[in-house]
Design a protein around this motif. Structure first.
Motif, PDB file in Angstrom:
ATOM      1  N   ILE A  67       0.843  -1.060  -0.008  1.00 35.52           N
ATOM      2  CA  ILE A  67      -0.127  -0.116  -0.003  1.00 35.52           C
ATOM      3  C   ILE A  67       0.781   1.270  -0.019  1.00 35.52           C
ATOM      4  O   ILE A  67       0.741   2.311  -0.769  1.00 35.52           O
ATOM      5  CB  ILE A  67      -0.933  -0.161   1.112  1.00 35.52           C
ATOM      6  N   VAL A  68       1.926   1.340   1.088  1.00 35.55           N
ATOM      7  CA  VAL A  68       2.746   2.594   0.828  1.00 35.55           C
ATOM      8  C   VAL A  68       3.557   2.523  -0.369  1.00 35.55           C
ATOM      9  O   VAL A  68       3.916   3.840  -0.626  1.00 35.55           O
ATOM     10  CB  VAL A  68       3.687   2.558   2.205  1.00 35.55           C
ATOM     11  N   LEU A  69       4.038   1.574  -0.882  1.00 31.50           N
ATOM     12  CA  LEU A  69       4.769   1.794  -2.182  1.00 31.50           C
ATOM     13  C   LEU A  69       3.930   2.209  -3.296  1.00 31.50           C
ATOM     14  O   LEU A  69       4.343   2.971  -4.047  1.00 31.50           O
ATOM     15  CB  LEU A  69       5.468   0.322  -2.501  1.00 31.50           C
ATOM     16  N   TYR A  70       2.595   1.734  -3.345  1.00 34.16           N
ATOM     17  CA  TYR A  70       1.942   2.136  -4.447  1.00 34.16           C
ATOM     18  C   TYR A  70       1.627   3.730  -4.217  1.00 34.16           C
ATOM     19  O   TYR A  70       1.562   4.274  -5.218  1.00 34.16           O
ATOM     20  CB  TYR A  70       0.284   1.398  -4.167  1.00 34.16           C
ATOM     21  N   PHE A  71       1.245   4.024  -3.062  1.00 35.42           N
ATOM     22  CA  PHE A  71       0.897   5.585  -2.897  1.00 35.42           C
ATOM     23  C   PHE A  71       2.231   6.443  -3.183  1.00 35.42           C
ATOM     24  O   PHE A  71       2.409   7.527  -3.248  1.00 35.42           O
ATOM     25  CB  PHE A  71       0.085   5.909  -1.597  1.00 35.42           C
ATOM     26  N   GLY A  72       3.528   5.968  -2.734  1.00 40.97           N
ATOM     27  CA  GLY A  72       4.641   6.521  -2.999  1.00 40.97           C
ATOM     28  C   GLY A  72       5.244   6.409  -4.407  1.00 40.97           C
ATOM     29  O   GLY A  72       6.475   6.846  -4.625  1.00 40.97           O
ATOM     30  N   SER A  73       4.683   5.795  -5.300  1.00 43.45           N
ATOM     31  CA  SER A  73       5.154   5.661  -6.728  1.00 43.45           C
ATOM     32  C   SER A  73       4.274   6.370  -7.631  1.00 43.45           C
ATOM     33  O   SER A  73       3.657   5.536  -8.261  1.00 43.45           O
ATOM     34  CB  SER A  73       5.512   4.123  -6.796  1.00 43.45           C
TER      35      SER A  73
END
Lengths: 137, 311
Positions: free
Chosen positions: B42-48
């Motif tokens: 989830i955090v990688l999705y929002f951070g990319s």
């Protein structure tokens, strides 16, 4: 032991629970197919997932009929799980600074090109990589 | 008589079998195990920004995910019915439902395998996806190099290093039959084209369009064209490797859990007609584990198949 089991598990209409779960799954797919706003879609499918999880845990895993020990085991893990995401989120997704990454430079160059070329190339980019333009987080 | 142990006045511990307590504690750790993967995703999705979401990019098939969700839900229902039958001492019925659960587990893995094959075929694999045009050009160089090296190993057998084998091509050609000679000549042509390609890539002289033209020229060559006819320049997919890593991490570990569940069921099923109440706790605990596997998929399905691209 088997007699203990018979006493500790009152009869549940498992097939009814299974049907409810199937309806929930169908709802998730229907929400994806029909046109609802993206944020509403996310809310709906996550709500359905939580409902399904509650059905499974309550009836299939018999938590409805278990003692309070279930809270002792599940509450700390739930707190730690949510805590993990909360702890990771600021640096990855809520930072004030701009990331320097080759992917971002590539995206910026592509966007600049498509703005320069106007309609034609933009349409071509849309048809190839539908998802890129679909979400703008 | 006086040595008979006195019955404890107070029952110590929790009012449930140790095996069930152990399973629930294990499931508690499993919740955190999978939350780590899902949270990271989830955090990688929002951070990319630009995370791949379209079907053309990810080959995520909502229908396959939906069918697999139904398969796991049905298997969860079967296993809970099997446990109920065990409690009611209807062991034949319990065995049948456990067998049906096992069949559904195999079906789940089969559908998952078809999905994985689609990703392998399109090279949606961690570390294999070009994320910029320069990456795509470099990947072309690596692909052609792999063909050059494997052809050399095939035509000049032996344990010597490749650079030594390359010096032996002319010598091998002098003693080879006509067919091998033609193949060695094709290799020489391909090697020459590859060396030019490699030097242009190293000097950053090739754009993605240039690389396409260069590959077309190589494929049109009458001598060595067939050797590179299947080579394609991969689509540039920013953050494709992170997507592939998280996708395979989550679904792969889930699939491993499915396999473990199958082993648990097989351990009971092998009892056959001798299945009796001694296995009731085993079936209950295996069932709890299996419901957890179902629970994980209940959240993976919307998060991988439906939500991406919508937020």
């Amino acid at each position: 032991m088997a007699d203990d089991h018979a006493q500790s598990h009152p009869h549940v209409n498992y097939f009814g629970v299974f049907l409810a779960l199937c309806v929930c799954t169908a709802l998730s797919v229907i929400f994806d197919v029909v046109h609802v706003t993206p944020s509403l879609l996310v809310f709906l499918v996550l709500a359905v997932a939580c409902a399904k999880a509650m059905f499974v845990m309550t009836y299939f895993m018999h938590l409805k009929f278990e003692g309070n020990w279930k809270f002792v085991i599940l509450f700390p893990t739930a707190v730690l799980s949510v805590g993990l995401m909360v702890a990771l989120a600021p640096d990855m997704a809520m930072h004030y600074y701009t990331n320097e990454a080759p992917q971002l430079r590539y995206e910026a160059e592509k966007a600049a090109e498509s703005h320069g070329d106007h309609g034609d190339s933009h349409e071509a980019a849309d048809s190839h990589g539908g998802g890129h333009d679909a979400h703008g987080h | 008589m006086s040595h008979a142990p006195a019955k404890p006045a107070v029952h110590m511990g929790l009012p449930l079998p140790n095996s069930k307590l152990g399973m629930w504690l294990f499931l508690g750790t499993e919740i955190m195990f999978f939350t780590a993967f899902i949270g990271t995703y989830i955090v990688l999705y929002f951070g990319s920004p630009g995370w791949p979401t379209g079907y053309n990019e990810t080959h995520i098939n909502v229908l396959a995910g939906g069918v697999n969700t139904f398969v796991l839900l049905a298997s969860s229902y079967f296993v809970v019915v099997a446990h109920e039958a065990m409690v009611n001492k209807n062991f034949k019925r319990a065995w049948n439902f456990l067998a049906a659960t096992l069949v559904l587990a195999v079906l789940f893995l089969g559908i998952k395998a078809v999905e994985y094959k689609g990703k392998f075929d399109h090279r949606i694999l961690p570390g294999q996806i070009p994320e910029t045009e320069l990456d795509a050009v470099r990947l072309l160089g690596k692909d052609v190099q792999w063909i050059v090296d494997s052809q050399l190993n095939r035509l000049v057998p032996g344990a010597e290093p490749l650079h030594v084998k390359a010096t032996k091509v002319t010598e091998t050609m002098s003693t080879a039959d006509e067919s091998t000679k033609q193949q060695l000549q094709a290799w020489e042509g391909l090697n020459g084209a590859f060396n030019q390609l490699r030097s242009d890539i190293s000097a950053n002289r090739l754009t993605l369009d240039d690389a396409h033209h260069r590959l077309e020229e190589m494929q049109a060559d009458p001598k060595f064209g067939p050797l590179v006819s299947h080579v394609q320049i991969a689509h540039v997919l920013p953050y494709g490797n992170l997507f592939a890593s998280t996708y395979f991490l989550m679904t792969g570990f889930h699939a491993i859990h499915v396999v473990v569940g199958m082993i648990l069921f097989i351990a009971v099923l092998k009892e056959g007609p001798k299945l009796d109440e001694r296995s009731t706790d085993w079936v209950e605990n295996s069932g709890l584990y299996w419901h957890f596997v179902d629970l994980v998929w209940i959240f993976l399905f919307p998060m991988i198949y439906i939500i991406p691209g919508n937020i």
